[in-house]
Write a protein that holds these residues in place. Structure first.
Motif, PDB file in Angstrom:
ATOM      1  N   SER A  54      -0.606   9.894  -6.958  1.00  0.00           N
ATOM      2  CA  SER A  54       0.473   9.090  -6.357  1.00  0.00           C
ATOM      3  C   SER A  54       0.428   7.721  -7.000  1.00  0.00           C
ATOM      4  O   SER A  54       1.797   7.211  -7.169  1.00  0.00           O
ATOM      5  CB  SER A  54       0.565   9.115  -4.885  1.00  0.00           C
ATOM      6  OG  SER A  54      -0.661   8.968  -4.389  1.00  0.00           O
ATOM      7  N   PHE A  83       3.717   6.244  -8.688  1.00  0.00           N
ATOM      8  CA  PHE A  83       4.435   4.980  -8.164  1.00  0.00           C
ATOM      9  C   PHE A  83       4.533   3.946  -9.358  1.00  0.00           C
ATOM     10  O   PHE A  83       5.582   3.342  -9.487  1.00  0.00           O
ATOM     11  CB  PHE A  83       3.636   4.542  -7.141  1.00  0.00           C
ATOM     12  CG  PHE A  83       4.063   4.041  -5.943  1.00  0.00           C
ATOM     13  CD1 PHE A  83       4.259   4.544  -4.587  1.00  0.00           C
ATOM     14  CD2 PHE A  83       4.896   2.816  -6.247  1.00  0.00           C
ATOM     15  CE1 PHE A  83       5.094   3.953  -3.650  1.00  0.00           C
ATOM     16  CE2 PHE A  83       5.651   2.308  -5.119  1.00  0.00           C
ATOM     17  CZ  PHE A  83       5.753   2.873  -4.098  1.00  0.00           C
ATOM     18  N   PHE A 122       0.008  -8.700   2.275  1.00  0.00           N
ATOM     19  CA  PHE A 122      -0.585  -7.220   2.178  1.00  0.00           C
ATOM     20  C   PHE A 122      -2.064  -7.468   2.545  1.00  0.00           C
ATOM     21  O   PHE A 122      -2.671  -8.238   2.429  1.00  0.00           O
ATOM     22  CB  PHE A 122      -0.561  -6.932   0.539  1.00  0.00           C
ATOM     23  CG  PHE A 122       0.919  -6.822   0.402  1.00  0.00           C
ATOM     24  CD1 PHE A 122       1.342  -7.698  -0.772  1.00  0.00           C
ATOM     25  CD2 PHE A 122       1.808  -5.877   0.435  1.00  0.00           C
ATOM     26  CE1 PHE A 122       2.673  -7.859  -1.051  1.00  0.00           C
ATOM     27  CE2 PHE A 122       3.264  -5.474  -0.096  1.00  0.00           C
ATOM     28  CZ  PHE A 122       3.487  -6.750  -0.951  1.00  0.00           C
ATOM     29  N   PRO A 123      -2.462  -6.066   2.976  1.00  0.00           N
ATOM     30  CA  PRO A 123      -3.844  -6.155   3.250  1.00  0.00           C
ATOM     31  C   PRO A 123      -4.784  -6.104   1.730  1.00  0.00           C
ATOM     32  O   PRO A 123      -4.204  -5.940   0.755  1.00  0.00           O
ATOM     33  CB  PRO A 123      -4.116  -4.716   3.669  1.00  0.00           C
ATOM     34  CG  PRO A 123      -2.785  -3.985   3.407  1.00  0.00           C
ATOM     35  CD  PRO A 123      -1.863  -4.839   3.207  1.00  0.00           C
ATOM     36  N   ALA A 127      -7.199  -4.281   0.609  1.00  0.00           N
ATOM     37  CA  ALA A 127      -7.941  -3.153   0.057  1.00  0.00           C
ATOM     38  C   ALA A 127      -7.602  -2.053   0.995  1.00  0.00           C
ATOM     39  O   ALA A 127      -7.153  -2.054   1.974  1.00  0.00           O
ATOM     40  CB  ALA A 127      -9.543  -3.320  -0.220  1.00  0.00           C
ATOM     41  N   GLY A 128      -8.160  -0.585   0.350  1.00  0.00           N
ATOM     42  CA  GLY A 128      -8.017   0.504   1.293  1.00  0.00           C
ATOM     43  C   GLY A 128      -6.813   1.469   0.837  1.00  0.00           C
ATOM     44  O   GLY A 128      -5.939   0.848  -0.313  1.00  0.00           O
ATOM     45  N   TRP A 129      -6.577   2.450   1.410  1.00  0.00           N
ATOM     46  CA  TRP A 129      -5.564   3.311   1.071  1.00  0.00           C
ATOM     47  C   TRP A 129      -5.080   3.902   2.460  1.00  0.00           C
ATOM     48  O   TRP A 129      -5.893   4.590   3.105  1.00  0.00           O
ATOM     49  CB  TRP A 129      -6.223   4.326   0.097  1.00  0.00           C
ATOM     50  CG  TRP A 129      -5.231   5.371  -0.162  1.00  0.00           C
ATOM     51  CD1 TRP A 129      -4.988   6.432   0.247  1.00  0.00           C
ATOM     52  CD2 TRP A 129      -4.233   5.331  -1.298  1.00  0.00           C
ATOM     53  NE1 TRP A 129      -3.952   7.432  -0.625  1.00  0.00           N
ATOM     54  CE2 TRP A 129      -3.688   6.549  -1.450  1.00  0.00           C
ATOM     55  CE3 TRP A 129      -4.001   4.222  -2.159  1.00  0.00           C
ATOM     56  CZ2 TRP A 129      -2.573   6.695  -2.425  1.00  0.00           C
ATOM     57  CZ3 TRP A 129      -3.012   4.504  -3.357  1.00  0.00           C
ATOM     58  CH2 TRP A 129      -2.133   5.730  -3.248  1.00  0.00           C
ATOM     59  N   GLY A 130      -3.839   4.339   2.311  1.00  0.00           N
ATOM     60  CA  GLY A 130      -3.221   4.922   3.476  1.00  0.00           C
ATOM     61  C   GLY A 130      -1.820   4.496   4.055  1.00  0.00           C
ATOM     62  O   GLY A 130      -0.985   5.334   4.242  1.00  0.00           O
ATOM     63  N   THR A 131      -1.579   3.220   3.901  1.00  0.00           N
ATOM     64  CA  THR A 131      -0.200   2.632   4.411  1.00  0.00           C
ATOM     65  C   THR A 131       0.464   2.177   3.235  1.00  0.00           C
ATOM     66  O   THR A 131      -0.109   2.035   2.270  1.00  0.00           O
ATOM     67  CB  THR A 131      -0.202   1.557   5.201  1.00  0.00           C
ATOM     68  OG1 THR A 131      -1.081   0.637   4.807  1.00  0.00           O
ATOM     69  CG2 THR A 131      -1.164   2.065   6.616  1.00  0.00           C
ATOM     70  N   LEU A 132       1.860   2.143   3.391  1.00  0.00           N
ATOM     71  CA  LEU A 132       2.719   1.805   2.313  1.00  0.00           C
ATOM     72  C   LEU A 132       2.433   0.571   1.549  1.00  0.00           C
ATOM     73  O   LEU A 132       2.266  -0.014   0.416  1.00  0.00           O
ATOM     74  CB  LEU A 132       4.135   1.762   2.858  1.00  0.00           C
ATOM     75  CG  LEU A 132       5.005   1.705   1.781  1.00  0.00           C
ATOM     76  CD1 LEU A 132       4.953   2.499   0.584  1.00  0.00           C
ATOM     77  CD2 LEU A 132       6.714   1.704   2.315  1.00  0.00           C
ATOM     78  N   GLN A 183      -0.497  -0.739   1.386  1.00  0.00           N
ATOM     79  CA  GLN A 183      -1.667  -0.846   0.788  1.00  0.00           C
ATOM     80  C   GLN A 183      -1.376  -0.299  -0.799  1.00  0.00           C
ATOM     81  O   GLN A 183      -2.158  -0.343  -1.573  1.00  0.00           O
ATOM     82  CB  GLN A 183      -2.750   0.225   1.454  1.00  0.00           C
ATOM     83  CG  GLN A 183      -3.261  -0.732   2.621  1.00  0.00           C
ATOM     84  CD  GLN A 183      -4.545   0.133   3.439  1.00  0.00           C
ATOM     85  OE1 GLN A 183      -4.002   1.293   3.816  1.00  0.00           O
ATOM     86  NE2 GLN A 183      -5.368  -0.429   3.844  1.00  0.00           N
ATOM     87  N   ILE A 184      -0.170   0.403  -0.990  1.00  0.00           N
ATOM     88  CA  ILE A 184      -0.144   0.941  -2.275  1.00  0.00           C
ATOM     89  C   ILE A 184       0.534  -0.103  -3.365  1.00  0.00           C
ATOM     90  O   ILE A 184       0.441  -0.021  -4.386  1.00  0.00           O
ATOM     91  CB  ILE A 184       0.729   2.242  -2.061  1.00  0.00           C
ATOM     92  CG1 ILE A 184       0.295   3.146  -1.253  1.00  0.00           C
ATOM     93  CG2 ILE A 184       0.667   2.853  -3.416  1.00  0.00           C
ATOM     94  CD1 ILE A 184       1.333   4.374  -1.071  1.00  0.00           C
TER      95      ILE A 184
END
Lengths: 663, 320
Positions: B112, B116, B174-175, B177-182, B184-185
């Motif tokens: 993804s 993206f 933006f945050p 690091a990490g993965w899971g929310t829009l 963060q991508i």
């Protein structure tokens, strides 16, 4: 058709894009956790018998509980900022030690339950320790249980004639799983029939020779006087039946000489022939709530070992139902600690939830904890600074002097030492004067202050300070004059004529910097030239094990707060020695310390041993590690200690400070 | 078309086999094994571990076992991942998961992120390229071309550091690091996409300029069609041909370029598993990642080649 395809192309692209978006977002927005922290690398396994490493240690301490638990003492920190740890009752309510120090009796508390409601029993512990010691489990830390009587013998699979042994037949429910085991026969080993040893090509590699030896051992036949079972107890004194077993025999029968007659006994195939665990190994569940551990020698740090994750219990029915490794999956796992496993996203996070059935649940103040697997130091720092995590366990070294000014910075000297190994079999390092000279020519104070800069303490001994009742033996101080004199004495005045030395280290900036400083020191103070060589971690370990080095960098973290963990590895041919150094006096001192009951005398013996080690200099200690932590100010109950153990369930959050929304 | 695909399939099987063999022996030729630790394991225990993972068998036996397991699965294998084909085996370092499970969790993240990034690169790149071509040699053109070059020249992790400094710390949007929310991508996807956006804009610009000079465009202008119609309906499709051919290598680049970004932004994607497997000598995981990459790249390139025949009537599949 082509027309259609051409028209559709941009739409296909757009649809793909939207699908990717939906997919990415479908990871879902998780409800935020009360407390998150960065745990370093992804945990290798949640199975206590197979785990090793600091990240695993933190998670296992939260999920499981052993007989005892290491908690900080309710006392003010010492001059280094450390609070002492002690092993307090966990699953075990009480612990009694016999006067000779060899028998420990634990009483399991009645309120101890597993997360599925089953009570925690002494049988759980006996089973778990058995599983850890069983060679098929291949537990790396099985040696923690070698302090038990026959623990090491059981794990090694060695057998002697006359031993009481157990035989596992080839009728397991699932051949690839060690538990549940197949039919177990018990008996007394009458004789080991070894077929002729195959000749091994002397040119063959060490691995081939080891494999040939291994295969030969598997073909040995064991003639066993198998004893009957009466009322589910083995009748060791009743007459038995002579049978022969082998794991992989090449012959059909075994010749057994007995009372001047020879019998040919047909060989039966089996999976394992081991010492009988239940009757021979020093752990026994007397009843549901009583566990008795019998040790080879009095071991003062056994209670710390009982608080270590290798000795944690596992739920037998779950392990036998699902097998390893599936029993550790979130939907299967059964635990007994302050937290339960909610889910586990590989290399992302492990979510823990408070366990309401934990015996001390009323004292747990965190409901949901996220264990984030973040390895990269800069990312950890970024996440901490933006409030995504409340506790960072590592940070870029270069920024530490800045971070030390923050109130969130917590660090204190650890039970770990950075040192160099000297290969004493390679000239010129075989001359103790040269080794002493090399040690005395390094300015460790300057190294700590200007190179490391995180508050590391320069080391003149191997064993770090902070151990109760123990004074480390100090080696030579920084004295370039004396060093030069020693070098000249050894026949190399001003370093002239000294063969080139080489320092080996694993590729990492910090190690290179230290090696360069040492290079400088030796050149300036002694006129000695050294080369530097770096190898990638795996290759470097290989070289160290093969003793293919002159001087190499090393570090050691104490497993338990006792000098033994630092000193017992330097015995002749010790597995971790790797320096070719051997001193029979030292070996005797270590053996004496293991048998000594009086704690004061024991510490004295260790002091003498360390003094001997420091005078012979097979290793050069540099400094004692400092493990820096960054902890958000809204967290209370975080204390530093020499083993960097931070139990999650003692942490509390200040009610007046809210978590940041950016998580 | 059918023969084309069949031939490609056979080539793919051959390529994967060659990659498997070379990777297998190359990995094991490096000193150090998956079970080396600073605290040495007692010999007996080490031998137990090696027996468990079949590391004590001769190398050729291990090779054929791994090959057999890949093709036919290993029904007696301990972990749940064995139910799926192909079976890459257990991970040597992550004991709780099989390689299939690890890759199954990591692949959606990388995929993804990659898609993206590609979509964003296409959108940004084609727009920039078209604008550049229409307003050629003007100020906008120069600026866009400069930015494209910068995007290509600056490594994506440098871009990531700048992006983090700007959009995470200076302007907290933006945050980290990490993965899971829009949220963060966005940052990692944009950092990953910029070099490809740069390439695509240059390709589009060149293609566009070429097409705009053709006769049929002059005819369209002569007919009196508005500029926008000429560009979007008539010129664009022809101009995009070089971009389509670039998608193959772009997919490659996106997959491999994400390795460093996954480390910086802590994304649980395949790239990080791959790097960790290599440094930790986790042979099955490294092999699994390599084979998945090989398969993906092969498929991407085949799709791109097949799409020519569909998009450009001048190309006949039988000529391939």
């Amino acid at each position: 058709m082509y027309e259609l395809a051409r028209k559709a192309f941009p739409f296909v692209v757009i649809v793909c894009g939207l699908a990717a978006l939906a997919w990415a977002v479908s990871f879902g927005t998780l409800p935020p956790a009360d407390f998150s922290f960065a745990n370093g690398d992804e945990v290798r396994t949640l199975d206590p018998a197979k785990a090793s490493g600091q990240p695993e240690h933190r998670v296992l301490n939260a999920l499981f509980e052993g007989l005892l638990r290491q908690l900080p003492v309710d006392a003010p920190p010492d001059q280094n900022g450390n609070v002492p740890l002690e092993a307090v009752p966990g699953m075990a309510e009480t612990m009694e030690i016999s006067p000779d120090g060899k028998t420990y009796t634990f009483k399991i508390r009645s309120s101890a339950v597993w997360s599925n409601g089953d009570p925690v029993t002494a049988y759980d512990f006996a089973f778990s320790w058995h599983r850890t010691l069983h060679p098929e489990t291949a537990s790396e830390y099985a040696y923690q249980l070698f302090y038990l009587v026959n623990g090491e013998k059981y794990n090694s699979g060695k057998l002697d004639e006359g031993d009481r042994i157990e035989i596992e037949l080839r009728d397991r429910r699932d051949e690839r799983q060690a538990f549940p085991r197949g039919t177990i026969l018990r008996g007394i080993l009458a004789s080991i029939v070894q077929p002729p040893k195959p000749t091994v090509d002397p040119q063959a590699s060490k691995e081939d020779k080891a494999r040939a030896e291994s295969d030969w051992k598997r073909s040995w036949a064991y003639v066993v006087d198998v004893k009957p079972t009466v009322n589910s107890q083995v009748a060791w004194d009743a007459p038995g039946e002579l049978r022969a077993f082998a794991v992989e025999s090449k012959t059909k029968t075994a010749k057994y000489e007995f009372n001047q007659s020879t019998r040919e006994i047909p060989i039966e195939s089996c999976l394992w022939l081991l010492l009988d665990f239940d009757s021979q190994v020093g752990v026994k569940a007397v009843d549901d709530r009583t566990l008795v551990a019998t040790l080879k020698n009095s071991t003062p740090f056994f209670n710390e070992l009982a608080a270590y994750y290798t000795l944690f219990p596992v739920h037998r029915a779950t392990v036998e139902k699902f097998g390893a490794p599936n029993w550790t999956k979130a939907e299967n796992i059964v635990t007994n600690g302050p937290f339960r496993l909610k889910f586990r996203r590989f290399r992302d996070r492990i979510r823990l939830e408070k366990n309401p059935s934990y015996w001390d649940a009323s004292n747990i103040h965190l409901n949901v904890v996220d264990v984030m697997a973040v390895k990269f130091e800069t990312t950890q720092l970024n996440m901490f600074m933006t409030g995504q995590i409340d506790w960072a366990t590592t940070m870029p070294r270069s920024v530490i002097p800045e971070l030390q000014k923050l109130a969130e910075y917590h660090a204190a000297p650890q039970l770990s030492t950075y040192f160099y190994r000297l290969n004493v079999a390679r000239p010129p390092l075989n001359d103790v004067r040269i080794r002493r000279a090399l040690n005395m020519a390094i300015d460790k104070q300057q190294l700590c202050e200007h190179v490391m800069r995180a508050g590391e303490v320069p080391a003149r001994s191997l064993v770090p300070p902070g151990l109760k009742g123990y004074q480390s033996a100090q080696g030579d101080p920084y004295d370039p004059e004396e060093a030069r004199r020693l070098l000249a004495d050894a026949g190399f005045p001003n370093g002239r004529g000294l063969p080139r030395l080489e320092i080996l280290y694993n590729t990492m900036d910090a190690h290179r910097t230290i090696a360069e400083v040492v290079q400088q020191n030796w050149k300036t103070n002694l006129g000695v030239n050294v080369e530097l060589r770096n190898l990638e971690w795996g290759v470097y370990l290989d070289s160290q094990n093969k003793k293919d080095y002159q001087i190499c960098r090393a570090g050691w973290i104490g497993d338990y707060p006792d000098p033994n963990t630092f000193l017992d590895m330097w015995v002749t041919d010790g597995g971790q020695n790797n320096t070719n150094w051997s001193n029979p006096t030292y070996d005797k001192l270590i053996a004496d310390a293991a048998a000594e009951l009086n704690p004061e005398k024991r510490m004295n013996i260790f002091h003498q041993a360390e003094a001997l080690l420091m005078s012979e200099v097979p290793i050069i200690p540099f400094y004692f590690y400092v493990h820096p932590n960054l902890v958000n100010q809204r967290v209370e109950g975080f204390t530093t200690n020499i083993q960097d153990v931070h139990q999650l369930h003692v942490l509390r959050l200040r009610p007046d400070v809210k978590a940041q929304s950016n998580r | 078309m059918a023969t084309f695909l069949l031939r490609r399939l056979l080539w793919m099987i051959g390529t994967i086999w060659v990659v498997f063999t070379i990777t297998f022996f190359l990995m094991r030729s490096v000193p150090g094994g998956p079970f080396d630790r600073e605290k040495k394991i007692p010999d007996q225990i080490k031998r137990n571990i090696e027996a468990y993972y079949k590391l004590d068998r001769p190398l050729s036996e291990q090779y054929f076992y791994a090959l057999r397991r890949l093709l036919f699965g290993d029904p007696s294998s301990r972990s749940q991942g064995a139910r799926y084909w192909p079976d890459f085996g257990p991970s040597y370092r992550i004991e709780d998961f099989s390689v299939n499970e690890i890759l199954a969790q990591g692949f959606p993240v990388s995929a993804s992120l990659g898609i993206f990034a590609l979509v964003f690169a296409l959108a940004l790149g084609t727009t920039a390229g078209v604008v550049s071509a229409i307003r050629r040699y003007s100020a906008e053109d120069v600026v866009l071309r400069f930015m494209a070059t910068a995007g290509i020249a600056v490594p994506n992790f440098v871009l990531a550091s700048l992006a983090i400094l700007t959009f995470v710390f200076t302007i907290p949007l933006f945050p980290a690091a990490g993965w899971g929310t829009l949220k963060q991508i966005l940052l990692p996807a944009v950092c990953l996409s910029l070099p490809f956006a740069g390439y695509i804009s240059r390709l589009t610009r060149t293609g566009m300029m070429e097409v705009l000079s053709l006769d049929y465009i002059r005819t369209a202008h002569a007919k009196g069609l508005p500029e926008r119609r000429v560009v979007l309906r008539h010129a664009l499709r022809g101009a995009l041909l070089p971009v389509v051919s670039f998608l193959g290598p772009a997919a490659v680049g996106v997959l491999t370029g994400s390795l460093v970004l996954e480390k910086i932004f802590n994304l649980p994607g395949m790239g990080s598993h791959f790097v960790e497997a290599a440094t930790q000598r986790d042979y099955p995981l490294a092999m699994g990642a390599v084979l998945v990459y090989t398969f993906l790249l092969f498929v991407m390139n085949t799709l791109v080649d097949a799409s020519y025949g569909l998009i450009d009537p001048r190309v006949k599949m039988s000529q391939q």
